[in-house]
Write a protein that holds these residues in place. Structure first.
Motif, PDB file in Angstrom:
ATOM      1  N   SER A 109       0.826  -1.204   0.000  1.00 44.79           N
ATOM      2  CA  SER A 109       0.000   0.000   0.000  1.00 44.79           C
ATOM      3  C   SER A 109       0.861   1.255   0.000  1.00 44.79           C
ATOM      4  O   SER A 109       0.330   2.366  -0.044  1.00 44.79           O
ATOM      5  CB  SER A 109      -0.926   0.012   1.226  1.00 44.79           C
ATOM      6  OG  SER A 109      -0.168   0.037   2.430  1.00 44.79           O
ATOM      7  N   THR A 110       2.182   1.091   0.051  1.00 46.46           N
ATOM      8  CA  THR A 110       3.131   2.200   0.089  1.00 46.46           C
ATOM      9  C   THR A 110       4.201   1.994  -0.983  1.00 46.46           C
ATOM     10  O   THR A 110       4.358   0.879  -1.500  1.00 46.46           O
ATOM     11  CB  THR A 110       3.801   2.300   1.479  1.00 46.46           C
ATOM     12  OG1 THR A 110       4.425   1.042   1.789  1.00 46.46           O
ATOM     13  CG2 THR A 110       2.780   2.631   2.563  1.00 46.46           C
TER      14      THR A 110
ATOM     15  N   ALA B 295      10.787 -11.187  -3.422  1.00 46.70           N
ATOM     16  CA  ALA B 295      10.381 -10.442  -2.235  1.00 46.70           C
ATOM     17  C   ALA B 295      10.553  -8.952  -2.502  1.00 46.70           C
ATOM     18  O   ALA B 295      11.423  -8.528  -3.265  1.00 46.70           O
ATOM     19  CB  ALA B 295      11.204 -10.846  -1.019  1.00 46.70           C
ATOM     20  N   SER B 296       9.707  -8.155  -1.868  1.00 45.52           N
ATOM     21  CA  SER B 296       9.809  -6.700  -1.980  1.00 45.52           C
ATOM     22  C   SER B 296       9.506  -6.069  -0.640  1.00 45.52           C
ATOM     23  O   SER B 296       8.749  -6.610   0.171  1.00 45.52           O
ATOM     24  CB  SER B 296       8.843  -6.164  -3.051  1.00 45.52           C
ATOM     25  OG  SER B 296       7.518  -6.618  -2.815  1.00 45.52           O
ATOM     26  N   GLY B 297      10.130  -4.920  -0.399  1.00 45.95           N
ATOM     27  CA  GLY B 297       9.907  -4.173   0.824  1.00 45.95           C
ATOM     28  C   GLY B 297       9.543  -2.745   0.490  1.00 45.95           C
ATOM     29  O   GLY B 297       9.992  -2.199  -0.523  1.00 45.95           O
TER      30      GLY B 297
ATOM     31  N   SER C  92       3.315   1.776  -5.411  1.00 43.88           N
ATOM     32  CA  SER C  92       3.202   0.532  -4.647  1.00 43.88           C
ATOM     33  C   SER C  92       3.102  -0.688  -5.559  1.00 43.88           C
ATOM     34  O   SER C  92       2.786  -1.782  -5.107  1.00 43.88           O
ATOM     35  CB  SER C  92       1.967   0.596  -3.737  1.00 43.88           C
ATOM     36  OG  SER C  92       0.786   0.778  -4.506  1.00 43.88           O
ATOM     37  N   THR C  93       3.417  -0.497  -6.843  1.00 41.26           N
ATOM     38  CA  THR C  93       3.303  -1.562  -7.839  1.00 41.26           C
ATOM     39  C   THR C  93       4.676  -1.897  -8.417  1.00 41.26           C
ATOM     40  O   THR C  93       5.492  -1.009  -8.649  1.00 41.26           O
ATOM     41  CB  THR C  93       2.367  -1.115  -8.987  1.00 41.26           C
ATOM     42  OG1 THR C  93       1.076  -0.825  -8.448  1.00 41.26           O
ATOM     43  CG2 THR C  93       2.236  -2.194 -10.043  1.00 41.26           C
ATOM     44  N   LEU C  94       4.915  -3.192  -8.634  1.00 41.84           N
ATOM     45  CA  LEU C  94       6.123  -3.616  -9.346  1.00 41.84           C
ATOM     46  C   LEU C  94       5.828  -3.715 -10.846  1.00 41.84           C
ATOM     47  O   LEU C  94       4.767  -4.191 -11.240  1.00 41.84           O
ATOM     48  CB  LEU C  94       6.582  -4.994  -8.840  1.00 41.84           C
ATOM     49  CG  LEU C  94       7.394  -5.057  -7.551  1.00 41.84           C
ATOM     50  CD1 LEU C  94       7.644  -6.514  -7.176  1.00 41.84           C
ATOM     51  CD2 LEU C  94       8.726  -4.342  -7.706  1.00 41.84           C
TER      52      LEU C  94
END
Length: 360
Positions: A10-11, A27-29, A350-352
């Protein structure tokens, strides 16, 4: 055609990592400590919010499927297959906010770079601090282990320094100031009216051979370094990659040779380069460097000719793929997704975004 991976955050996403293996996770942060784990198809396998409100700044997988995530001065250990909460937290892993994590190939050491400029080395398992490396005079922004040499670490920081360390010592084997390269490049190319951006070092990466380093810097260049026998610095140079600061540089390990390099910048562009013919990588480049060092008195006379030769060589090392992503790049991650070469891009959203590299 680019694809969007959404619903994991969401961020704004700040970092991305991939696990080893053909069916490995991504994985993503993101800001506020959100972590998401994705399948290779882009489905959310799990997500959670780390303790506190600090941003998740770096994620790295171990071969055993553990996921290390940094937030604030904390490193959390997560089970990527069961993302319910932290398996373990190591508070004070960094002296200040952590910027980057790196795991060596044997998974025996985790490097932690932070805003104080220090790099802490944590022994694994156990996360005992076995070394604290203090030579950067500003934020240490990036660290990377050398492939095939699990006790050699490269660090880079906003003091414009790149350093090579042996974990047996607490002082660097050598230090290079990127400003020296930048001034030499500008002198050769004779651009007296050019606005100068200091080459603050944002991201360092090492090719699979272990001997070629690349560092993305605020001057828009990617600075290249070749390490020779005895871990000595043999050759250095640079090429202009972005018209604004270069924020990301990552070698791609699944193409025909180890010298494919993906970069991203504040200009919103993502590029893929074949640097195998760059002078830093070629014997001719080494000879030119030796000759230049030996005859410094004639440097000015030779500078123009050398710059022309370098320019011609770098044309062959030009961007093979150039994508106008349209937004500032936070993180770039090469990945084989279901066997397809791809680039994962995190920006201010907030999107890859996933770009296929099927034509390379």
């Amino acid at each position: 055609m680019a694809k969007q991976w959404s619903e994991g955050h969401s961020t704004p996403i700040l970092c991305v990592g991939t696990s080893p293996g053909a069916e490995g996770f991504v994985a993503s942060g993101s800001e506020s400590g959100e972590v998401a784990v994705w399948s290779q198809e882009g489905n959310v396998v799990g997500n959670l919010k780390l303790s506190g409100e600090d941003d998740c700044t770096s994620v790295v997988f171990s071969p055993a499927g553990l996921l290390y995530a940094s937030h604030g001065d904390v490193v959390s250990t997560l089970d990527s297959r069961n993302l319910k909460g932290a398996v373990e937290e190591f508070g004070g892993a960094g002296e200040e906010e952590i910027n980057c994590l790196a795991l060596n190939e044997t998974a025996s050491a985790l490097a932690v770079a932070d805003d104080s400029g220090a790099v802490r080395i944590l022994e694994l398992p156990g996360k005992k601090v076995c070394r604290i490396l203090r030579r950067h005079t500003n934020i240490c922004s990036s660290v990377a282990f050398r492939p095939l040499r699990p006790n050699n670490l490269v660090s880079a920081g906003l003091d414009m320094q790149v350093m090579l360390w042996s974990l047996q010592k607490t002082r660097p084997l050598w230090t290079l100031n990127l400003q020296d390269i930048a001034e030499e490049e500008d002198d050769h190319q004779q651009r007296p009216g050019q606005l100068f951006n200091p080459p603050l070092a944002h991201c360092v990466t090492v090719a699979g051979c272990g001997n070629i380093l690349a560092c993305a810097a605020e001057d828009g260049r990617v600075h290249l370094l070749r390490v020779g026998s005895g871990s000595k610095l043999e050759q250095q140079g640079a090429f202009k990659a972005h018209c604004q600061g270069a924020s990301q540089a990552h070698f791609v390990n699944f193409f025909s040779h180890p010298y494919w390099l993906a970069t991203g910048g504040n200009d919103g562009h993502v590029s893929l380069w074949d640097i195998s013919k760059h002078p830093v990588l070629t014997p001719e480049g080494a000879a030119a460097s030796h000759k230049k060092g030996k005859y410094k008195a004639k440097k000015k006379e030779k500078g123009k000719a050398e710059a022309q030769q370098k320019s011609e060589a770098e044309k062959d090392s030009g961007a093979k793929v150039n994508i106008d992503h349209g937004d500032k790049i936070n993180w770039l991650c090469p990945a084989l997704l279901k066997g397809r070469p791809s680039l994962l891009v995190a920006d201010q959203s907030s999107t890859l975004t996933v770009y296929p590299l099927s034509d390379v």
